[in-house]
Design a protein around this motif. Structure first.
Motif, PDB file in Angstrom:
ATOM      1  N   ALA A 195       0.876  -1.153  -0.014  1.00 11.15           N
ATOM      2  CA  ALA A 195       0.026  -0.007   0.091  1.00 11.15           C
ATOM      3  C   ALA A 195       1.085   1.129  -0.113  1.00 11.15           C
ATOM      4  O   ALA A 195       1.812   1.404   0.713  1.00 11.15           O
ATOM      5  CB  ALA A 195      -0.886   0.225   1.305  1.00 11.15           C
ATOM      6  N   MET A 196       0.972   1.976  -1.061  1.00  8.98           N
ATOM      7  CA  MET A 196       1.632   3.406  -1.109  1.00  8.98           C
ATOM      8  C   MET A 196       0.887   4.476  -0.326  1.00  8.98           C
ATOM      9  O   MET A 196      -0.345   4.687  -0.568  1.00  8.98           O
ATOM     10  CB  MET A 196       1.762   3.775  -2.646  1.00  8.98           C
ATOM     11  N   SER A 197       1.490   5.583   0.040  1.00  8.76           N
ATOM     12  CA  SER A 197       0.953   6.562   0.642  1.00  8.76           C
ATOM     13  C   SER A 197       0.503   7.580  -0.446  1.00  8.76           C
ATOM     14  O   SER A 197       0.868   7.477  -1.453  1.00  8.76           O
ATOM     15  CB  SER A 197       2.068   7.219   1.558  1.00  8.76           C
ATOM     16  N   LYS A 198      -0.449   8.405  -0.083  1.00  7.10           N
ATOM     17  CA  LYS A 198      -0.929   9.497  -0.851  1.00  7.10           C
ATOM     18  C   LYS A 198       0.372  10.363  -1.503  1.00  7.10           C
ATOM     19  O   LYS A 198       0.348  10.296  -2.689  1.00  7.10           O
ATOM     20  CB  LYS A 198      -1.926  10.377  -0.348  1.00  7.10           C
ATOM     21  N   ALA A 199       1.391  10.574  -0.843  1.00  7.65           N
ATOM     22  CA  ALA A 199       2.526  11.239  -1.439  1.00  7.65           C
ATOM     23  C   ALA A 199       3.235  10.479  -2.509  1.00  7.65           C
ATOM     24  O   ALA A 199       3.631  10.980  -3.381  1.00  7.65           O
ATOM     25  CB  ALA A 199       3.470  11.685  -0.120  1.00  7.65           C
ATOM     26  N   GLU A 200       3.267   9.308  -2.084  1.00  7.24           N
ATOM     27  CA  GLU A 200       3.916   8.414  -3.054  1.00  7.24           C
ATOM     28  C   GLU A 200       3.392   8.219  -4.195  1.00  7.24           C
ATOM     29  O   GLU A 200       3.926   8.297  -5.365  1.00  7.24           O
ATOM     30  CB  GLU A 200       4.352   7.185  -2.347  1.00  7.24           C
ATOM     31  N   LEU A 201       2.062   8.100  -4.141  1.00  5.12           N
ATOM     32  CA  LEU A 201       1.039   8.003  -5.337  1.00  5.12           C
ATOM     33  C   LEU A 201       1.306   8.970  -6.162  1.00  5.12           C
ATOM     34  O   LEU A 201       1.195   9.205  -7.372  1.00  5.12           O
ATOM     35  CB  LEU A 201      -0.267   7.516  -4.881  1.00  5.12           C
ATOM     36  N   MET A 202       0.885  10.290  -5.616  1.00  4.96           N
ATOM     37  CA  MET A 202       0.682  11.590  -6.340  1.00  4.96           C
ATOM     38  C   MET A 202       2.130  11.774  -6.850  1.00  4.96           C
ATOM     39  O   MET A 202       2.177  12.470  -8.068  1.00  4.96           O
ATOM     40  CB  MET A 202       0.595  12.663  -5.473  1.00  4.96           C
ATOM     41  N   GLN A 203       3.588  11.604  -6.314  1.00  2.16           N
ATOM     42  CA  GLN A 203       4.613  11.932  -6.853  1.00  2.16           C
ATOM     43  C   GLN A 203       4.553  11.107  -8.259  1.00  2.16           C
ATOM     44  O   GLN A 203       5.049  11.557  -9.478  1.00  2.16           O
ATOM     45  CB  GLN A 203       5.630  11.605  -6.122  1.00  2.16           C
ATOM     46  N   LEU A 204       4.692   9.842  -8.095  1.00  2.00           N
ATOM     47  CA  LEU A 204       4.752   8.744  -9.323  1.00  2.00           C
ATOM     48  C   LEU A 204       3.703   9.112 -10.308  1.00  2.00           C
ATOM     49  O   LEU A 204       3.862   8.942 -11.457  1.00  2.00           O
ATOM     50  CB  LEU A 204       4.619   7.417  -8.968  1.00  2.00           C
ATOM     51  N   GLY A 205       2.513   9.369  -9.780  1.00  2.13           N
ATOM     52  CA  GLY A 205       1.225   9.650 -10.742  1.00  2.13           C
ATOM     53  C   GLY A 205       1.624  11.010 -11.400  1.00  2.13           C
ATOM     54  O   GLY A 205       1.254  10.787 -12.890  1.00  2.13           O
ATOM     55  N   LYS A 206       2.107  12.021 -10.975  1.00  2.00           N
ATOM     56  CA  LYS A 206       2.430  13.181 -11.639  1.00  2.00           C
ATOM     57  C   LYS A 206       3.571  13.054 -12.777  1.00  2.00           C
ATOM     58  O   LYS A 206       3.549  13.493 -13.884  1.00  2.00           O
ATOM     59  CB  LYS A 206       3.005  14.106 -10.798  1.00  2.00           C
ATOM     60  N   THR A 207       4.802  12.133 -12.131  1.00  3.02           N
ATOM     61  CA  THR A 207       5.746  11.709 -13.276  1.00  3.02           C
ATOM     62  C   THR A 207       5.067  10.930 -14.425  1.00  3.02           C
ATOM     63  O   THR A 207       5.293  11.295 -15.816  1.00  3.02           O
ATOM     64  CB  THR A 207       6.812  10.837 -12.557  1.00  3.02           C
ATOM     65  N   THR A 208       4.214   9.933 -14.172  1.00  2.00           N
ATOM     66  CA  THR A 208       3.620   9.329 -15.274  1.00  2.00           C
ATOM     67  C   THR A 208       2.606  10.043 -16.309  1.00  2.00           C
ATOM     68  O   THR A 208       2.661   9.978 -17.326  1.00  2.00           O
ATOM     69  CB  THR A 208       2.795   8.034 -14.499  1.00  2.00           C
ATOM     70  N   TYR A 209       1.820  10.846 -15.501  1.00  2.00           N
ATOM     71  CA  TYR A 209       1.195  11.643 -16.089  1.00  2.00           C
ATOM     72  C   TYR A 209       1.759  12.707 -17.238  1.00  2.00           C
ATOM     73  O   TYR A 209       1.115  12.801 -18.387  1.00  2.00           O
ATOM     74  CB  TYR A 209       0.187  12.618 -15.209  1.00  2.00           C
ATOM     75  N   THR A 210       2.848  13.063 -16.802  1.00  2.00           N
ATOM     76  CA  THR A 210       3.525  14.241 -17.585  1.00  2.00           C
ATOM     77  C   THR A 210       4.037  13.287 -18.876  1.00  2.00           C
ATOM     78  O   THR A 210       4.146  14.040 -19.845  1.00  2.00           O
ATOM     79  CB  THR A 210       4.684  14.731 -16.648  1.00  2.00           C
TER      80      THR A 210
END
Length: 501
Positions: A253-268
């Motif tokens: 289970a990833m934390s929100k901060a980890e998900l948002m950081q990886l998510g932003k990189t993937t989204y970009t």
């Protein structure tokens, strides 16, 4: 010179350069002679010098000369041009075969017989090409010509490319290889190269394919045979590690901060080109994600489904094969919490797997229900299906029987590629009319139809798709249709014997 064609790094590219220079010098010589004669005539036969115009016309010798000389010049240019074109289209006896698929706006590379495939995406940071005022980021050395994963091929090996597209028309262009081949959806075009020296070579999509056409570069890294083998082993290890990491992510289970950081990189990297870094999109083709029903009030299940499977009829691609479960979970979490969406939803890799599994299970249930309804309808109207008779491999068919049956099989299974006339669609789908396969050794012909071609992936194996009688009939048809007229009759017993080898 920057104004001239480059020589390239392959034998074909050097032949193309030499052909270009030959024609250029021929045209230059013609220009000098023609314009020289014109200027000389105007200078020394002008009225002020007392020149008198000659009164002659319809000279047979002149007519012959100005007809014969251009013909000789054209033949002199046609011979090397034809030789070069034939060499460019010779895709036989390749050592490596790679399928190249263009999509908006990236390239997908698949290595045959290696179980290796990956996407190659532009790696130039967005702040460099979205900086119209040139106030922040400085452009790098390979601006818009750099990718995250280059295509890797071995030096001194013949590499065959099967080029296609899964959306619109693209064009795979690497000037150093003298390759510029269109990638058409639903079709396979071929090209090949043999690079002498290891190195890195760059190109780009050369067909206007949409708004980000200019952000679709090609990078090919040519390695020595030893380094290429090492790279293959590394890729196999990477695939195994990725599979292990994927499995581990299902219980993490990833934390929100980890998900948002990886998510932003993937989204970009994968989403911002269409939906914009601000999430405002480019409606109507690329809708906004900010305050969108999909990313706010919609269910997580629906959100996962559209990202994983894409949406038919739109520019929304399926990212299920492009991203890991972890990356999918992160980018969906990011989209549901960025730009003020703030749903508070956290999506984990296990959620993505469950949602995808539910979707697959639901489709299976729908298919089962549909099948049950069809069965019930069939029973209600008392449609009686006949059992497929057991194939009689000892039966001997006449010429007319084989040709009639063979034509039906050919029109069902072969005509899309090889055409009703047997002329094919070279080079991917070669002609059967007058071909070595259809007029040569029967055993080779049978093996090709039963087992497919190892050299041409477009020729699939029909041993499991057609009965032995149908194969016997279609091979007989191909050997006697379109003027082939070999007189060969192939019986089911011969196909059975060939299949057993």
């Amino acid at each position: 010179m920057q104004l001239n064609l480059t020589k390239g790094v392959t034998a074909v590219s050097r032949d193309v350069y030499d052909l270009h220079m030959l024609v250029l010098w021929i045209c230059t010589a013609i220009g000098v002679i023609v314009f020289g004669a014109m200027f000389w005539s105007m200078a020394f036969h002008r009225k002020s010098k007392g020149a008198k115009a000659a009164d002659f016309h319809e000279s047979t010798k002149v007519e012959i000369l100005w007809t014969a000389i251009p013909i000789v010049i054209l033949i002199a240019m046609a011979v090397p041009a034809t030789t070069t074109l034939i060499a460019m289209e010779d895709n036989t006896n390749s050592d490596v075969t790679i399928q190249i698929t263009g999509s908006q706006w990236k390239w997908h590379y698949k290595y045959f017989d290696q179980d290796i495939e990956y996407y190659s995406v532009l790696s130039t940071p967005p702040e460099q090409y979205q900086n119209q005022q040139e106030t922040t980021a400085i452009k790098g050395e390979h601006y818009l010509l750099e990718v995250d994963k280059p295509l890797v091929i071995p030096a001194n090996k013949k590499v065959r490319f099967l080029i296609t597209s899964d959306d619109v028309i693209h064009s795979w262009w690497v000037p150093a290889f003298a390759i510029k081949q269109d990638a058409n959806p639903g079709f396979i075009n071929e090209a090949w190269t043999r690079v002498d020296e290891p190195g890195i070579y760059r190109g780009q999509c050369a067909e206007l394919c949409g708004k980000d056409h200019g952000f679709m570069p090609i990078v090919v890294e040519v390695k020595s045979a030893e380094d290429y083998d090492i790279w293959l082993n590394e890729q196999q290890q990477r695939i195994a590690q990725a599979a292990s990491a994927e499995q581990a992510s299902l219980t993490t289970a990833m934390s929100k901060a980890e998900l948002m950081q990886l998510g932003k990189t993937t989204y970009t990297a994968y989403c911002s080109a269409c939906h914009q870094p601000s999430g405002l999109g480019l409606p109507p083709a690329f809708p906004a994600l900010k305050d969108s029903p999909i990313t706010t009030t919609g269910t997580i299940q629906d959100h996962i489904n559209i990202v994983f499977n894409g949406k038919t009829g739109t520019g929304m691609q399926a990212y299920g094969k492009q991203l890991s479960l972890k990356e999918l979970a992160a980018v969906i979490t990011y989209e549901r919490n960025a730009w003020g969406n703030n749903t508070g939803d956290l999506v984990q890799a296990s959620d993505v797997k469950s949602a995808v599994a539910s979707s697959v299970e639901g489709k299976a249930q729908e298919a089962t229900a549909s099948l049950a309804i069809e069965t019930a309808v069939e029973e209600a109207v008392e449609i009686i299906t006949e059992e497929v008779p057991v194939e009689d491999l000892s039966k001997v068919y006449s010429h007319d029987e084989l040709m009639t049956m063979g034509e039906k099989v050919y029109l069902k299974a072969c005509v899309a590629c090889h055409q009703p006339t047997g002329a094919g669609l070279p080079p991917a789908f070669p002609a059967l009319k007058g071909s070595v396969i259809a007029t040569g050794d029967i055993t080779v012909h049978l093996d090709m139809v039963i087992n497919g071609s190892k050299k041409n992936a477009a020729m699939t194996a029909f041993g499991s798709q057609l009965t032995k009688t149908e194969i016997a009939a279609v091979v007989t048809y191909e050997r006697n249709a379109w003027g082939n007229n070999t007189g060969d009759l192939v019986q089911p017993a011969a196909v059975d014997a060939a299949s057993a080898k």
